[in-house]
Design a protein around this motif. Structure first.
Motif, PDB file in Angstrom:
ATOM      1  N   GLY A  14       0.801  -1.203   0.000  1.00 13.58           N
ATOM      2  CA  GLY A  14       0.000   0.000   0.000  1.00 13.58           C
ATOM      3  C   GLY A  14       0.843   1.266   0.000  1.00 13.58           C
ATOM      4  N   TRP A  15       0.155   2.399   0.107  1.00 15.87           N
ATOM      5  CA  TRP A  15       0.819   3.693  -0.043  1.00 15.87           C
ATOM      6  C   TRP A  15       1.785   4.000   1.094  1.00 15.87           C
ATOM      7  N   SER A  16       1.560   3.429   2.281  1.00 12.17           N
ATOM      8  CA  SER A  16       2.389   3.793   3.427  1.00 12.17           C
ATOM      9  C   SER A  16       3.852   3.421   3.226  1.00 12.17           C
ATOM     10  N   LEU A  17       4.119   2.390   2.471  1.00 14.68           N
ATOM     11  CA  LEU A  17       5.484   2.038   2.117  1.00 14.68           C
ATOM     12  C   LEU A  17       5.795   2.401   0.663  1.00 14.68           C
ATOM     13  N   GLY A  18       4.800   2.292  -0.188  1.00 15.81           N
ATOM     14  CA  GLY A  18       5.027   2.563  -1.611  1.00 15.81           C
ATOM     15  C   GLY A  18       5.358   4.009  -1.895  1.00 15.81           C
ATOM     16  N   LEU A  19       4.678   4.936  -1.215  1.00 15.42           N
ATOM     17  CA  LEU A  19       4.930   6.355  -1.468  1.00 15.42           C
ATOM     18  C   LEU A  19       6.339   6.781  -1.046  1.00 15.42           C
ATOM     19  N   PRO A  20       6.808   6.419   0.163  1.00 16.55           N
ATOM     20  CA  PRO A  20       8.193   6.781   0.507  1.00 16.55           C
ATOM     21  C   PRO A  20       9.217   6.205  -0.462  1.00 16.55           C
ATOM     22  N   VAL A  21       9.004   4.968  -0.907  1.00 16.03           N
ATOM     23  CA  VAL A  21       9.932   4.368  -1.861  1.00 16.03           C
ATOM     24  C   VAL A  21       9.919   5.149  -3.172  1.00 16.03           C
ATOM     25  N   ALA A  22       8.727   5.497  -3.649  1.00 17.45           N
ATOM     26  CA  ALA A  22       8.626   6.247  -4.907  1.00 17.45           C
ATOM     27  C   ALA A  22       9.337   7.592  -4.796  1.00 17.45           C
ATOM     28  N   LEU A  23       9.122   8.298  -3.697  1.00 13.67           N
ATOM     29  CA  LEU A  23       9.741   9.613  -3.520  1.00 13.67           C
ATOM     30  C   LEU A  23      11.262   9.500  -3.420  1.00 13.67           C
ATOM     31  N   LEU A  24      11.739   8.489  -2.718  1.00 16.16           N
ATOM     32  CA  LEU A  24      13.184   8.295  -2.587  1.00 16.16           C
ATOM     33  C   LEU A  24      13.804   7.886  -3.924  1.00 16.16           C
ATOM     34  N   ASP A  25      13.081   7.075  -4.702  1.00 14.30           N
ATOM     35  CA  ASP A  25      13.590   6.694  -6.022  1.00 14.30           C
ATOM     36  C   ASP A  25      13.660   7.902  -6.953  1.00 14.30           C
ATOM     37  N   VAL A  26      12.683   8.793  -6.844  1.00 11.89           N
ATOM     38  CA  VAL A  26      12.746  10.042  -7.612  1.00 11.89           C
ATOM     39  C   VAL A  26      13.940  10.877  -7.162  1.00 11.89           C
ATOM     40  N   ALA A  27      14.111  10.978  -5.840  1.00  7.57           N
ATOM     41  CA  ALA A  27      15.181  11.824  -5.289  1.00  7.57           C
ATOM     42  C   ALA A  27      16.565  11.352  -5.703  1.00  7.57           C
ATOM     43  N   LYS A  28      16.752  10.035  -5.805  1.00 14.27           N
ATOM     44  CA  LYS A  28      18.097   9.558  -6.141  1.00 14.27           C
ATOM     45  C   LYS A  28      18.438   9.771  -7.611  1.00 14.27           C
ATOM     46  N   GLY A  29      17.463  10.144  -8.422  1.00 15.34           N
ATOM     47  CA  GLY A  29      17.754  10.631  -9.768  1.00 15.34           C
ATOM     48  C   GLY A  29      17.859  12.136  -9.812  1.00 15.34           C
ATOM     49  N   LEU A  30      16.985  12.808  -9.060  1.00 13.12           N
ATOM     50  CA  LEU A  30      16.934  14.265  -9.052  1.00 13.12           C
ATOM     51  C   LEU A  30      18.207  14.884  -8.480  1.00 13.12           C
ATOM     52  N   VAL A  31      18.661  14.388  -7.333  1.00 13.79           N
ATOM     53  CA  VAL A  31      19.770  15.036  -6.633  1.00 13.79           C
ATOM     54  C   VAL A  31      21.070  15.007  -7.440  1.00 13.79           C
ATOM     55  N   PRO A  32      21.546  13.845  -7.914  1.00 17.79           N
ATOM     56  CA  PRO A  32      22.804  13.872  -8.667  1.00 17.79           C
ATOM     57  C   PRO A  32      22.701  14.615  -9.991  1.00 17.79           C
ATOM     58  N   ALA A  33      21.545  14.516 -10.657  1.00 19.79           N
ATOM     59  CA  ALA A  33      21.386  15.242 -11.925  1.00 19.79           C
ATOM     60  C   ALA A  33      21.399  16.747 -11.692  1.00 19.79           C
ATOM     61  N   ALA A  34      20.710  17.201 -10.654  1.00 18.76           N
ATOM     62  CA  ALA A  34      20.690  18.626 -10.346  1.00 18.76           C
ATOM     63  C   ALA A  34      22.074  19.116  -9.938  1.00 18.76           C
ATOM     64  N   LEU A  35      22.778  18.305  -9.167  1.00 26.47           N
ATOM     65  CA  LEU A  35      24.126  18.680  -8.744  1.00 26.47           C
ATOM     66  C   LEU A  35      25.071  18.747  -9.945  1.00 26.47           C
ATOM     67  N   GLY A  36      24.959  17.752 -10.834  1.00 25.80           N
ATOM     68  CA  GLY A  36      25.782  17.750 -12.041  1.00 25.80           C
ATOM     69  C   GLY A  36      25.480  18.938 -12.934  1.00 25.80           C
ATOM     70  N   LEU A  37      24.194  19.272 -13.064  1.00 23.60           N
ATOM     71  CA  LEU A  37      23.793  20.416 -13.869  1.00 23.60           C
ATOM     72  C   LEU A  37      24.375  21.708 -13.296  1.00 23.60           C
ATOM     73  N   TRP A  38      24.361  21.833 -11.984  1.00 26.04           N
ATOM     74  CA  TRP A  38      24.864  23.026 -11.322  1.00 26.04           C
ATOM     75  C   TRP A  38      26.383  23.144 -11.429  1.00 26.04           C
ATOM     76  N   LEU A  39      27.059  22.002 -11.282  1.00 28.57           N
ATOM     77  CA  LEU A  39      28.522  22.030 -11.262  1.00 28.57           C
ATOM     78  C   LEU A  39      29.149  22.043 -12.655  1.00 28.57           C
ATOM     79  N   GLY A  40      28.518  21.346 -13.608  1.00 31.97           N
ATOM     80  CA  GLY A  40      29.182  21.185 -14.894  1.00 31.97           C
ATOM     81  C   GLY A  40      28.325  21.360 -16.122  1.00 31.97           C
ATOM     82  N   GLY A  41      27.050  21.709 -15.953  1.00 34.63           N
ATOM     83  CA  GLY A  41      26.191  21.910 -17.102  1.00 34.63           C
ATOM     84  C   GLY A  41      25.441  20.660 -17.521  1.00 34.63           C
TER      85      GLY A  41
END
Length: 200
Positions: free
Chosen positions: A50-77
């Motif tokens: 259900g959502w109580s475990l599925g939602l945190p996993v989904a958000l964390l899976d999004v974050a582990k793509g968002l954070v390095p890509a955003a950092l790379g974009l900021w540091l090197g384009g």
């Protein structure tokens, strides 16, 4: 240059953290690989618990793509952002922390990368996912159509060619990882989404 390489390597390691395995193990003491399809992605977790475990996993899976890509974009384009995001997606699909065994299907992580590199296109693709899922209740179909639309949306919103090329390759990767779902959709045997239903 060394910093860029370190960032890409770190992105792979971050992407390799199998939140879909870790959270059910910590909270329920279960191995998600024994549930549903055995996939460690957010969809299988959501279906199993259900959502109580599925939602945190989904958000964390999004974050582990968002954070390095955003950092790379900021540091090197765009190029560094693309490489860091791609590394995170590879880590999600083949996580070192699970012995390079089968991971998730990269949809949420790819969405996080796209949100960093092309936010308007990513939000538009998310809207497509929501509409398709609401109409048919097929998470796999919604994911594939959103992924396929993403490079076209990037073009429409004027993204750079490295970002367009990345999203096109990501779409191919997502479709390839959903090939069993495609066969089941054509055969009429793909399960609609419901809590506790078998997934893949």
């Amino acid at each position: 240059m060394i910093g860029d390489v370190a960032l890409v390597a770190g992105a792979y390691l971050l992407g390799s953290i199998p939140f879909g395995y870790v959270i059910p193990r910590l909270v329920r003491g279960d191995d998600i690989r024994d549930q549903g399809s055995g996939n460690v992605g957010a969809t299988n977790v959501w279906r199993a618990y259900g959502w109580s475990l599925g939602l945190p996993v989904a958000l964390l899976d999004v974050a582990k793509g968002l954070v390095p890509a955003a950092l790379g974009l900021w540091l090197g384009g765009d190029w560094v952002g693309v490489l860091a995001g791609a590394a995170a997606m590879v880590g999600h699909a083949r996580p070192v922390f699970l012995g390079f065994s089968k991971g998730g299907k990269m949809v949420a992580t790819a969405g996080g990368v796209a949100l960093a590199l092309a936010p308007l296109a990513a939000l538009s693709a998310a809207a497509i996912w929501i509409v398709v899922f609401a109409l048919g209740r097929y998470a796999s179909l919604a994911s594939m159509l959103a992924a396929a639309a993403l490079p076209l949306l990037c073009i429409a919103f004027g993204s750079s060619w490295p970002v367009v090329a990345f999203t096109a390759l990501a779409a191919v990767g997502v479709l390839a990882l959903h090939r069993q779902n495609i066969r089941r959709l054509f055969a009429g045997t793909e399960p609609r989404f419901s809590r506790g239903a078998s997934s893949s």
